[in-house]
Design a protein around this motif. Structure first.
Motif, PDB file in Angstrom:
ATOM      1  N   THR A 289      -3.955  -0.914  -3.211  1.00  0.00           N
ATOM      2  CA  THR A 289      -2.795  -1.736  -3.569  1.00  0.00           C
ATOM      3  C   THR A 289      -2.256  -1.369  -4.948  1.00  0.00           C
ATOM      4  OG1 THR A 289      -4.308  -3.436  -4.434  1.00  0.00           O
ATOM      5  CG2 THR A 289      -3.562  -3.672  -2.145  1.00  0.00           C
TER       6      THR A 289
ATOM      7  N   PRO B  59      -6.891  -0.059   2.328  1.00  0.00           N
ATOM      8  CA  PRO B  59      -5.875   0.776   1.671  1.00  0.00           C
ATOM      9  C   PRO B  59      -5.652   0.324   0.235  1.00  0.00           C
ATOM     10  CG  PRO B  59      -4.841  -0.816   3.129  1.00  0.00           C
ATOM     11  CD  PRO B  59      -6.311  -0.917   3.380  1.00  0.00           C
TER      12      PRO B  59
ATOM     13  N   SER C 215       0.824  -1.211   0.000  1.00  0.00           N
ATOM     14  CA  SER C 215       0.000   0.000   0.000  1.00  0.00           C
ATOM     15  C   SER C 215       0.857   1.259   0.000  1.00  0.00           C
ATOM     16  CB  SER C 215      -0.939   0.001   1.212  1.00  0.00           C
ATOM     17  OG  SER C 215      -1.858  -1.080   1.145  1.00  0.00           O
TER      18      SER C 215
END
Length: 413
Positions: A199, A197, A133
């Motif tokens: 990627t 979050p 992330s």
């Protein structure tokens, strides 16, 4: 005076990195989420030894089963993240973790052993997901301070998590500690599922992409970074055991916590400095320096304060080395396979720690405590020398380029 301090401690890279949307919340959640994960090994050890009445060898087998599972599962889960997205993987692993930690206190030892392997195979991939992330949230030129912050957060988690588990297991019961750690891991999975979050970066294609063959991305340079990552954590795992052995031989085992704390603080300071300096350092150079500074640590003798001083240089290189390898993997892996690449990096880190501790222990049993530092340091140095031709070959081929790639070669300000 204030101007001089600002010149020595350059906070601008950290301010710029933390100003990026999403990074601050990612790092905060990662610190809290990693704490229960760092406590799993010591928690299982206390349960096997105290509640099941088995020896430390049996406890070590449970830890080894979990570690092998995690080493195999990390790249597989990373591949699932690349293909299916993060949330399905988090759902799968959070449910698996919840089932294992809820059932673990009721399992007999013969059943606990394969269950620990399966739990490791489907372990919550917080470490690799956070690093993936960061690569998605942070532009390549600002990743060094971001990965430095990540390494410092890992250090904080290892300082707090195992200590909390030991305190809980010794004051309450190991059985209840298993449930507490399991609850913390499930909560971490839920938090990451809610945070979700990214990627992939905003300018990187999302969704299913053209299959990237391993030959395209699993290059000799990436393999070299993975080897360096394994060597670094092998040195760290061996150092951990050697510290205990040296202090025990000198009758100062009660100072173990203080010495390890000094080592961890040095790592935090080193990680902070690494993210603040104006130029990058290649992972190869960092792991070589880490190994070289580890070799003479045992010469400081068994006095805890001398050992603490001797560990400062190697401690200051811990967080920078892990940060540099994470940064290098994020740059070398294409976006479509970055999850699997970060999973392989996580496996290398896990395997290194798993090999370093028993290796140092075997050497210490056969000779003297100080040799634990020497042997693991020498092995780390040999790995660095073994992959050096790969880096030299790359530099020769890329010599006409205007700017060297910053992840493996020193970058200009």
């Amino acid at each position: 005076m204030a101007r001089e301090v600002r010149t020595v401690v350059n906070l601008k890279p950290y301010r710029e990195a933390l100003a990026l949307p999403g990074l601050r919340s990612l790092l905060l959640v990662s610190v809290l989420a990693r704490m229960p994960l760092t406590a799993t090994g010591v928690t299982l050890t206390f349960y096997v030894v105290l509640d099941l009445g088995r020896g430390y060898g049996a406890a070590g087998l449970v830890g080894a089963a979990s570690t092998i599972g995690a080493a195999l599962g990390s790249p597989l889960l990373g591949r699932l993240v690349d293909r299916r997205g993060l949330r399905p993987v988090l759902l799968l692993t959070t449910v698996a973790e919840g089932l294992f930690w809820a059932a673990a206190p009721t399992l007999s030892y013969p059943v606990l052993l394969p269950a620990a392997f399966l739990a490791g195979l489907l372990a919550l991939p917080v470490f690799s997901v956070v690093r993936q992330s960061i690569a998605a949230l942070v532009p390549a030129e600002r990743r060094r301070p971001a990965y430095a912050l990540d390494s410092m957060s890992v250090e904080l988690s290892f300082m707090v998590g195992p200590a909390f588990a030991v305190a809980l297991a010794t004051t309450v019961t190991p059985r209840l500690t298993l449930w507490a750690v399991g609850a913390g891991i499930v909560a971490a999975g839920i938090c990451f599922w809610l945070l979700d979050p990214p990627t992939r970066a905003a300018d990187e294609p999302a969704g299913p992409q053209r299959a990237v063959s391993r030959r395209e991305w699993l290059t000799p340079r990436l393999l070299a970074v993975l080897a360096v990552s394994l060597a670094a954590t092998l040195v760290l795992g061996g150092t951990d055991v050697a510290v205990v052995a040296v202090l025990r031989a000198g009758g100062e085992v009660g100072w173990t916590g203080a010495v390890l704390a000094a080592w961890a603080v040095a790592s935090l300071v080193g990680g902070f400095a690494y993210g603040a300096v104006r130029r990058s350092f290649p992972p190869l150079a960092l792991v070589a320096a880490l190994s070289l500074t580890t070799i003479p640590v045992g010469l400081g003798g068994s006095h805890w304060w001398l050992l603490s001083l001797a560990l400062i240089p190697t401690g200051a290189l811990c967080a920078p080395t892990i940060a540099a390898t994470s940064d290098a993997v994020s740059r070398l892996a294409p976006p479509g396979v970055r999850g699997m690449a970060m999973g392989l990096h996580g496996s290398a880190v896990t395997v290194g720690i798993a090999l370093g501790a028993p290796l140092a222990g075997a050497v210490i049993d056969a000779s003297a405590p100080a040799w634990g530092f020497v042997v693991t340091g020498v092995i780390g140095l040999l790995v660095a020398l073994a992959v050096l031709p790969v880096e030299l070959r790359h530099r020769r081929h890329s010599a006409p380029a205007a700017t060297p790639e910053p992840e493996l070669a020193p970058a200009t300000p």
